[in-house]
Design a protein around this motif. Structure first.
Motif, PDB file in Angstrom:
ATOM      1  N   SER A 115     -59.501 -41.990  47.906  1.00 25.58           N
ATOM      2  CA  SER A 115     -60.724 -42.754  48.093  1.00 25.58           C
ATOM      3  C   SER A 115     -61.251 -43.323  46.780  1.00 25.58           C
ATOM      4  CB  SER A 115     -61.800 -41.867  48.733  1.00 25.58           C
ATOM      5  OG  SER A 115     -62.085 -40.777  47.887  1.00 25.58           O
ATOM      6  N   GLU A 116     -60.811 -42.781  45.639  1.00 18.55           N
ATOM      7  CA  GLU A 116     -61.291 -43.240  44.340  1.00 18.55           C
ATOM      8  C   GLU A 116     -60.126 -43.516  43.405  1.00 18.55           C
ATOM      9  OE1 GLU A 116     -64.048 -40.481  42.685  1.00 18.55           O
ATOM     10  OE2 GLU A 116     -65.350 -40.506  44.426  1.00 18.55           O
ATOM     11  N   TYR A 117     -60.399 -44.310  42.381  1.00 17.88           N
ATOM     12  CA  TYR A 117     -59.394 -44.608  41.362  1.00 17.88           C
ATOM     13  C   TYR A 117     -59.209 -43.411  40.431  1.00 17.88           C
ATOM     14  CZ  TYR A 117     -59.317 -49.588  42.480  1.00 17.88           C
ATOM     15  OH  TYR A 117     -59.155 -50.781  43.108  1.00 17.88           O
ATOM     16  N   THR A 118     -58.007 -43.243  39.924  1.00 10.65           N
ATOM     17  CA  THR A 118     -57.714 -42.296  38.860  1.00 10.65           C
ATOM     18  C   THR A 118     -57.552 -43.134  37.599  1.00 10.65           C
ATOM     19  OG1 THR A 118     -56.567 -40.806  40.381  1.00 10.65           O
ATOM     20  CG2 THR A 118     -56.121 -40.520  38.026  1.00 10.65           C
ATOM     21  N   TYR A 119     -58.466 -42.941  36.635  1.00  8.86           N
ATOM     22  CA  TYR A 119     -58.481 -43.747  35.427  1.00  8.86           C
ATOM     23  C   TYR A 119     -57.788 -43.033  34.275  1.00  8.86           C
ATOM     24  CZ  TYR A 119     -62.073 -46.526  37.769  1.00  8.86           C
ATOM     25  OH  TYR A 119     -62.746 -47.317  38.644  1.00  8.86           O
ATOM     26  N   THR A 120     -57.111 -43.820  33.421  1.00 13.41           N
ATOM     27  CA  THR A 120     -56.514 -43.316  32.183  1.00 13.41           C
ATOM     28  C   THR A 120     -56.780 -44.339  31.081  1.00 13.41           C
ATOM     29  OG1 THR A 120     -54.397 -44.316  32.748  1.00 13.41           O
ATOM     30  CG2 THR A 120     -54.670 -41.991  33.286  1.00 13.41           C
ATOM     31  N   PHE A 121     -56.925 -43.846  29.837  1.00 10.75           N
ATOM     32  CA  PHE A 121     -57.224 -44.722  28.714  1.00 10.75           C
ATOM     33  C   PHE A 121     -56.040 -45.603  28.367  1.00 10.75           C
ATOM     34  CE2 PHE A 121     -60.606 -41.639  27.512  1.00 10.75           C
ATOM     35  CZ  PHE A 121     -61.649 -42.541  27.482  1.00 10.75           C
ATOM     36  N   GLY A 122     -56.338 -46.857  28.021  1.00 11.68           N
ATOM     37  CA  GLY A 122     -55.344 -47.771  27.498  1.00 11.68           C
ATOM     38  C   GLY A 122     -55.580 -48.001  26.022  1.00 11.68           C
ATOM     39  N   GLN A 123     -56.843 -48.232  25.646  1.00 10.66           N
ATOM     40  CA  GLN A 123     -57.216 -48.473  24.261  1.00 10.66           C
ATOM     41  C   GLN A 123     -58.553 -47.809  24.005  1.00 10.66           C
ATOM     42  OE1 GLN A 123     -57.718 -52.589  23.246  1.00 10.66           O
ATOM     43  NE2 GLN A 123     -58.400 -52.142  21.185  1.00 10.66           N
ATOM     44  N   LEU A 124     -58.736 -47.352  22.772  1.00  9.20           N
ATOM     45  CA  LEU A 124     -59.973 -46.667  22.404  1.00  9.20           C
ATOM     46  C   LEU A 124     -60.252 -46.971  20.937  1.00  9.20           C
ATOM     47  CD1 LEU A 124     -61.594 -43.777  23.490  1.00  9.20           C
ATOM     48  CD2 LEU A 124     -60.440 -43.122  21.416  1.00  9.20           C
ATOM     49  N   SER A 125     -61.477 -47.378  20.621  1.00  4.87           N
ATOM     50  CA  SER A 125     -61.843 -47.593  19.224  1.00  4.87           C
ATOM     51  C   SER A 125     -63.323 -47.305  19.033  1.00  4.87           C
ATOM     52  CB  SER A 125     -61.498 -49.016  18.783  1.00  4.87           C
ATOM     53  OG  SER A 125     -62.245 -49.955  19.517  1.00  4.87           O
ATOM     54  N   ILE A 126     -63.689 -47.036  17.808  1.00  5.14           N
ATOM     55  CA  ILE A 126     -65.073 -46.743  17.459  1.00  5.14           C
ATOM     56  C   ILE A 126     -65.737 -48.052  17.055  1.00  5.14           C
ATOM     57  CG2 ILE A 126     -66.571 -45.467  15.887  1.00  5.14           C
ATOM     58  CD1 ILE A 126     -64.218 -43.463  15.600  1.00  5.14           C
ATOM     59  N   PRO A 127     -66.881 -48.426  17.674  1.00  5.23           N
ATOM     60  CA  PRO A 127     -67.549 -49.672  17.296  1.00  5.23           C
ATOM     61  C   PRO A 127     -67.938 -49.638  15.811  1.00  5.23           C
ATOM     62  CG  PRO A 127     -68.479 -48.807  19.318  1.00  5.23           C
ATOM     63  CD  PRO A 127     -67.551 -47.763  18.773  1.00  5.23           C
ATOM     64  N   GLY A 128     -67.579 -50.696  15.099  1.00  8.50           N
ATOM     65  CA  GLY A 128     -67.883 -50.762  13.677  1.00  8.50           C
ATOM     66  C   GLY A 128     -66.945 -49.932  12.823  1.00  8.50           C
ATOM     67  N   GLY A 129     -66.010 -49.240  13.457  1.00  9.09           N
ATOM     68  CA  GLY A 129     -65.063 -48.404  12.724  1.00  9.09           C
ATOM     69  C   GLY A 129     -63.842 -49.193  12.321  1.00  9.09           C
ATOM     70  N   THR A 130     -62.927 -48.529  11.689  1.00  7.49           N
ATOM     71  CA  THR A 130     -61.700 -49.193  11.283  1.00  7.49           C
ATOM     72  C   THR A 130     -60.548 -48.679  12.131  1.00  7.49           C
ATOM     73  OG1 THR A 130     -61.268 -47.502   9.625  1.00  7.49           O
ATOM     74  CG2 THR A 130     -62.465 -49.454   8.914  1.00  7.49           C
ATOM     75  N   GLU A 131     -59.575 -49.534  12.317  1.00 12.43           N
ATOM     76  CA  GLU A 131     -58.385 -49.145  13.050  1.00 12.43           C
ATOM     77  C   GLU A 131     -57.190 -49.350  12.148  1.00 12.43           C
ATOM     78  OE1 GLU A 131     -57.565 -50.551  16.985  1.00 12.43           O
ATOM     79  OE2 GLU A 131     -59.687 -50.744  17.379  1.00 12.43           O
ATOM     80  N   LEU A 132     -56.373 -48.332  12.012  1.00 14.29           N
ATOM     81  CA  LEU A 132     -55.159 -48.437  11.222  1.00 14.29           C
ATOM     82  C   LEU A 132     -54.022 -48.858  12.122  1.00 14.29           C
ATOM     83  CD1 LEU A 132     -55.445 -45.184   9.093  1.00 14.29           C
ATOM     84  CD2 LEU A 132     -56.058 -47.506   8.426  1.00 14.29           C
ATOM     85  N   ARG A 133     -53.129 -49.689  11.592  1.00 17.43           N
ATOM     86  CA  ARG A 133     -51.959 -50.125  12.348  1.00 17.43           C
ATOM     87  C   ARG A 133     -50.736 -49.968  11.475  1.00 17.43           C
ATOM     88  NH1 ARG A 133     -53.732 -55.175  16.035  1.00 17.43           N
ATOM     89  NH2 ARG A 133     -55.776 -54.379  16.527  1.00 17.43           N
ATOM     90  N   GLY A 134     -49.617 -49.787  12.082  1.00 21.34           N
ATOM     91  CA  GLY A 134     -48.375 -49.661  11.344  1.00 21.34           C
ATOM     92  C   GLY A 134     -48.007 -48.207  11.133  1.00 21.34           C
ATOM     93  N   GLU A 135     -46.980 -47.990  10.338  1.00 22.52           N
ATOM     94  CA  GLU A 135     -46.480 -46.642  10.100  1.00 22.52           C
ATOM     95  C   GLU A 135     -46.918 -46.143   8.739  1.00 22.52           C
ATOM     96  OE1 GLU A 135     -42.307 -46.301  10.722  1.00 22.52           O
ATOM     97  OE2 GLU A 135     -42.379 -47.396  12.613  1.00 22.52           O
ATOM     98  N   GLY A 136     -47.307 -44.887   8.684  1.00 21.82           N
ATOM     99  CA  GLY A 136     -47.678 -44.282   7.421  1.00 21.82           C
ATOM    100  C   GLY A 136     -46.487 -43.601   6.783  1.00 21.82           C
ATOM    101  N   ILE A 137     -46.583 -43.385   5.475  1.00 21.77           N
ATOM    102  CA  ILE A 137     -45.524 -42.695   4.737  1.00 21.77           C
ATOM    103  C   ILE A 137     -45.941 -41.260   4.518  1.00 21.77           C
ATOM    104  CG2 ILE A 137     -44.280 -42.597   2.552  1.00 21.77           C
ATOM    105  CD1 ILE A 137     -44.623 -45.623   2.356  1.00 21.77           C
ATOM    106  N   ILE A 138     -45.048 -40.344   4.780  1.00 20.73           N
ATOM    107  CA  ILE A 138     -45.302 -38.920   4.544  1.00 20.73           C
ATOM    108  C   ILE A 138     -44.529 -38.541   3.285  1.00 20.73           C
ATOM    109  CG2 ILE A 138     -45.029 -36.582   5.430  1.00 20.73           C
ATOM    110  CD1 ILE A 138     -45.193 -37.797   8.247  1.00 20.73           C
ATOM    111  N   GLU A 139     -45.254 -38.095   2.261  1.00 21.76           N
ATOM    112  CA  GLU A 139     -44.592 -37.719   0.998  1.00 21.76           C
ATOM    113  C   GLU A 139     -44.628 -36.222   0.797  1.00 21.76           C
ATOM    114  OE1 GLU A 139     -46.629 -40.006  -1.926  1.00 21.76           O
ATOM    115  OE2 GLU A 139     -45.506 -41.774  -1.424  1.00 21.76           O
TER     116      GLU A 139
END
Length: 131
Positions: free
Chosen positions: A107-131
């Motif tokens: 009777s109801e939708y089952t919701y799941t997140f697709g995208q999430l971000s903090i308003p005014g925050g920063t979003e990192l993209r790409g791969e980080g290096i682990i040293e």
């Protein structure tokens, strides 16, 4: 080597199986209803249920932060990744996109997140290096 007759029969069987599989998935998808929602979501509750050694369910309940009406819609969004669950905080606002699936017998939708971000925050993209 396989003779021509056996090869033809094998190809026919594979095609028939592929045809029935595609028909089944098409019929199953047709019985479902889909929706997508994008908004600034105010997280009202953050809940989880753990069945030790079996499974864990995590979800948040929130509403559109720009809707000031008394009867605003509340969404229960299921979370698969515990790192997402750990980042979310009650009483905070997030820019979200989530998808909903409603099967024929629900009777109801089952919701799941697709995208999430903090308003005014920063979003990192790409791969980080682990040293």
């Amino acid at each position: 080597m396989i003779n021509k007759r056996k090869r033809s029969v094998l190809i026919a069987v594979i095609l028939v199986v592929a045809l029935f599989t595609s028909i089944y998935y098409y019929a199953e998808r047709r019985n479902n209803s889909y929706t997508s929602v994008t908004m600034f979501m105010y997280i009202e509750k953050k809940e989880d249920y753990i069945e030790p050694g079996k499974y864990m369910k995590m979800w948040v309940i929130g509403s559109n932060s720009s809707d000031s009406s008394q009867n605003k819609l509340k969404y229960k969004v299921m979370i698969k990744d515990s790192s997402i669950y750990n980042l979310l905080e009650e009483g905070k606002e997030y820019f979200v996109t989530f998808e909903g699936v409603k099967k024929k017998n629900q009777s109801e939708y089952t919701y799941t997140f697709g995208q999430l971000s903090i308003p005014g925050g920063t979003e990192l993209r790409g791969e980080g290096i682990i040293e």
